[in-house]
Write a protein that holds these residues in place. Structure first.
Motif, mmCIF file in Angstrom:
data_model
loop_
_atom_site.group_PDB
_atom_site.id
_atom_site.type_symbol
_atom_site.label_atom_id
_atom_site.label_comp_id
_atom_site.label_asym_id
_atom_site.label_seq_id
_atom_site.Cartn_x
_atom_site.Cartn_y
_atom_site.Cartn_z
ATOM 1 N N LEU A 81 0.856 -1.182 -0.038
ATOM 2 C CA LEU A 81 0.239 -0.015 -0.061
ATOM 3 C C LEU A 81 0.928 1.371 0.055
ATOM 4 O O LEU A 81 0.597 2.310 -0.669
ATOM 5 C CB LEU A 81 -0.809 0.211 1.208
ATOM 6 C CG LEU A 81 -2.306 -0.991 1.080
ATOM 7 C CD1 LEU A 81 -2.883 -1.014 2.512
ATOM 8 C CD2 LEU A 81 -3.039 -0.625 0.074
ATOM 9 N N ALA A 82 2.058 1.367 0.654
ATOM 10 C CA ALA A 82 2.765 2.462 0.883
ATOM 11 C C ALA A 82 3.365 2.574 -0.495
ATOM 12 O O ALA A 82 3.504 3.968 -1.110
ATOM 13 C CB ALA A 82 3.947 2.064 1.759
ATOM 14 N N LEU A 83 3.989 1.640 -1.091
ATOM 15 C CA LEU A 83 4.365 1.666 -2.632
ATOM 16 C C LEU A 83 3.333 2.207 -3.524
ATOM 17 O O LEU A 83 3.808 2.917 -4.407
ATOM 18 C CB LEU A 83 5.119 0.614 -2.995
ATOM 19 C CG LEU A 83 6.320 -0.005 -2.134
ATOM 20 C CD1 LEU A 83 6.828 -1.339 -2.726
ATOM 21 C CD2 LEU A 83 7.379 1.370 -2.422
ATOM 22 N N ALA A 84 2.057 1.724 -3.459
ATOM 23 C CA ALA A 84 1.031 2.302 -4.213
ATOM 24 C C ALA A 84 0.813 3.725 -4.185
ATOM 25 O O ALA A 84 0.680 4.342 -5.152
ATOM 26 C CB ALA A 84 -0.293 1.452 -4.106
ATOM 27 N N TYR A 85 0.891 4.054 -2.767
ATOM 28 C CA TYR A 85 0.792 5.561 -2.487
ATOM 29 C C TYR A 85 1.832 6.214 -3.403
ATOM 30 O O TYR A 85 1.610 7.408 -3.621
ATOM 31 C CB TYR A 85 0.619 5.826 -0.960
ATOM 32 C CG TYR A 85 0.456 7.242 -0.582
ATOM 33 C CD1 TYR A 85 -0.679 7.872 -0.788
ATOM 34 C CD2 TYR A 85 1.669 7.835 0.086
ATOM 35 C CE1 TYR A 85 -0.903 9.198 -0.483
ATOM 36 C CE2 TYR A 85 1.588 9.316 0.245
ATOM 37 C CZ TYR A 85 0.240 9.768 0.137
ATOM 38 O OH TYR A 85 0.255 11.277 0.415
ATOM 39 N N SER A 86 3.147 5.872 -3.123
ATOM 40 C CA SER A 86 4.213 6.422 -3.726
ATOM 41 C C SER A 86 3.886 6.691 -5.278
ATOM 42 O O SER A 86 4.264 7.810 -5.859
ATOM 43 C CB SER A 86 5.408 5.768 -3.473
ATOM 44 O OG SER A 86 6.890 6.351 -4.134
ATOM 45 N N GLY B 114 13.839 7.851 0.573
ATOM 46 C CA GLY B 114 12.629 8.120 1.193
ATOM 47 C C GLY B 114 11.443 8.046 0.225
ATOM 48 O O GLY B 114 11.557 8.184 -0.930
ATOM 49 N N LEU B 115 10.172 7.654 0.951
ATOM 50 C CA LEU B 115 9.058 7.171 0.073
ATOM 51 C C LEU B 115 8.606 8.530 -0.468
ATOM 52 O O LEU B 115 8.511 9.569 0.160
ATOM 53 C CB LEU B 115 7.957 6.725 1.371
ATOM 54 C CG LEU B 115 6.868 6.046 0.649
ATOM 55 C CD1 LEU B 115 7.310 4.723 0.077
ATOM 56 C CD2 LEU B 115 5.739 5.658 1.619
ATOM 57 N N THR B 116 8.363 8.368 -1.789
ATOM 58 C CA THR B 116 7.783 9.385 -2.761
ATOM 59 C C THR B 116 9.110 10.113 -3.229
ATOM 60 O O THR B 116 8.522 11.396 -3.788
ATOM 61 C CB THR B 116 6.715 10.424 -2.296
ATOM 62 O OG1 THR B 116 7.188 11.318 -1.367
ATOM 63 C CG2 THR B 116 5.670 9.569 -1.393
ATOM 64 N N ASN B 117 10.304 10.068 -2.781
ATOM 65 C CA ASN B 117 11.397 10.891 -3.182
ATOM 66 C C ASN B 117 12.374 10.255 -4.189
ATOM 67 O O ASN B 117 13.413 10.743 -4.388
ATOM 68 C CB ASN B 117 11.989 11.211 -1.990
ATOM 69 C CG ASN B 117 11.341 12.240 -0.927
ATOM 70 O OD1 ASN B 117 10.537 13.213 -1.724
ATOM 71 N ND2 ASN B 117 11.481 11.932 0.306
#
Length: 389
Positions: free
Chosen positions: A45-50, A265-268
């Motif tokens: 889910l975190a990677l889908a958000y990213s 970092g996530l989304t970076n």
């Protein structure tokens, strides 16, 4: 050769009958197995958000991709809970209906399916697309577990082993016709893993492996399409054609190297956020993970998978019947093969075959199928007697 005792499966599991039906013993629910699965699903889910942020949305704005991931995760939870409460022993009763349902779903996909470049891999109902070949994996595990459990003590003979092969071949052909090379390889891994763990003769297994190896040139010439061949050999030298078949792997390796030890970092991540990394939500999601969470994050994921596989095998060891043992072996074979091949192709040590990373790859059918397998394993856990040893 290759009897049950030689590979560590208790004799009573392959030789005894199932105990009478009893109420589920919920104190034997494997909380560790569920915890590892939840952590991996949360990472997905975190990677889908990213990937949602990569799609041009702000941090607080949900994208269709992320909302679909949340929806499929919710469905997976319902499937997991439902199958945990379901008595897994009924699956063996309905083995043949499930087998023909599996072939029917694969045939329906060929007739009505959609895909890219002429492929027919999923069926769409409104906004929802579902890949029935993923469901076929679990149904095939059920069928093989029932077949092999019913032939305990006779798996040293070639006819019994060939019977298992005959069960897999029709599904394998239907998947290859889609065409879906990755899923067809998973069927082969299920067959090999479950035959080995059932105590089938190693001599005959080696002979069959030799026959398969001898058939590779024929498959290469007559079964594989040109784009599949290009993807398979691109891992040998991805830099040879970075604008063609080697593009995916070349960009994935840049992403992995740029992540360093702790990641950006996530989304970076630059490769992911600037859309240089193809299919980063599906086949190459591990490259995005390595870029944003680094080497440490990548190793942590491997540790979680190792712990999950351990709990699956423990459930098989403790199962009161051969069917439960072999079903757990099948799920372990499926997860292990997909993890090894997916991560192997992303880091450039295995050919690119389009196999998802369980829980982490964005894909509803894969997530629901894996959750179904673990739910049945929890059903096995909660319906076993206390171990006698």
């Amino acid at each position: 050769m290759g009897g049950a005792a030689s590979i560590g499966i208790p004799h009573r599991l392959l030789g005894g009958r199932s105990s009478p039906a009893a109420l589920a013993a919920w104190h034997q629910f494997d909380l560790q197995l569920t915890t590892y699965a939840v952590l991996l699903a949360a990472l997905g889910l975190a990677l889908a958000y990213s990937n949602s942020v990569e799609a041009g949305r702000s941090l607080g704005e949900a994208s269709p991709l992320f909302l679909r991931a949340v929806l499929w995760t919710s469905i997976a939870v319902v499937v997991f809970v439902g199958l945990t409460t379901f008595d897994h022993r009924w699956l063996r009763t309905f083995t043949w209906p499930l087998y023909f349902a599996e072939l029917g779903l694969l045939g329906l996909t060929l007739a009505l399916g959609e895909g890219v470049g002429g492929a027919a891999r999923w069926i769409s109902v409104g906004p929802v697309a579902f890949q029935f070949s993923e469901v076929a994996k679990i149904l095939m595990i059920v069928v093989l577990a029932s077949y092999l459990a019913g032939r305990r003590g006779r798996l040293g003979s070639l006819p019994s082993i060939l019977g298992a092969v005959v069960l897999v071949v029709p599904a394998w052909i239907l998947v290859m016709l889609q065409p879906d090379l990755g899923t067809s390889l998973v069927f082969g891994a299920l067959l090999a893993g479950m035959l080995f763990m059932s105590g089938a003769s190693l001599r005959w297994l080696a002979a069959l492996a030799g026959i398969v190896a001898a058939g590779v040139p024929i498959a290469w010439t007559y079964l594989l399409r040109d784009y599949q061949k290009a993807r398979l050999i691109s891992f040998l030298d991805p830099a040879a054609d970075v604008h063609g078949p080697g593009y995916q792997l070349y960009q994935a390796q840049i992403a992995i190297r740029s992540g360093g030890w702790v990641g950006k970092g996530l989304t970076n991540g630059t490769q992911g956020q600037l859309d240089y990394l193809p299919v980063q939500a599906t086949d190459f999601v591990y490259a995005l993970l390595a870029e944003e969470l680094g080497f440490i994050g990548g190793i942590l994921v491997l540790v979680l998978f190792a712990a999950l596989l351990w709990r699956v095998l423990v459930a098989g060891w403790r199962s009161p019947d051969a069917f439960g043992t072999l079903f757990c072996c099948g799920v372990a074979s499926m997860i292990l093969f997909q993890v090894v091949v997916n991560i192997g192709m992303v880091i450039g040590v295995m050919p690119i075959t389009g196999i998802p990373l369980p829980f982490v790859t964005h894909g509803g059918a894969s997530l629901v199928t894996t959750a179904a397998g673990l739910g049945i394993i929890q059903s096995i856990n909660t319906r076993r007697a206390r171990a006698a040893w």
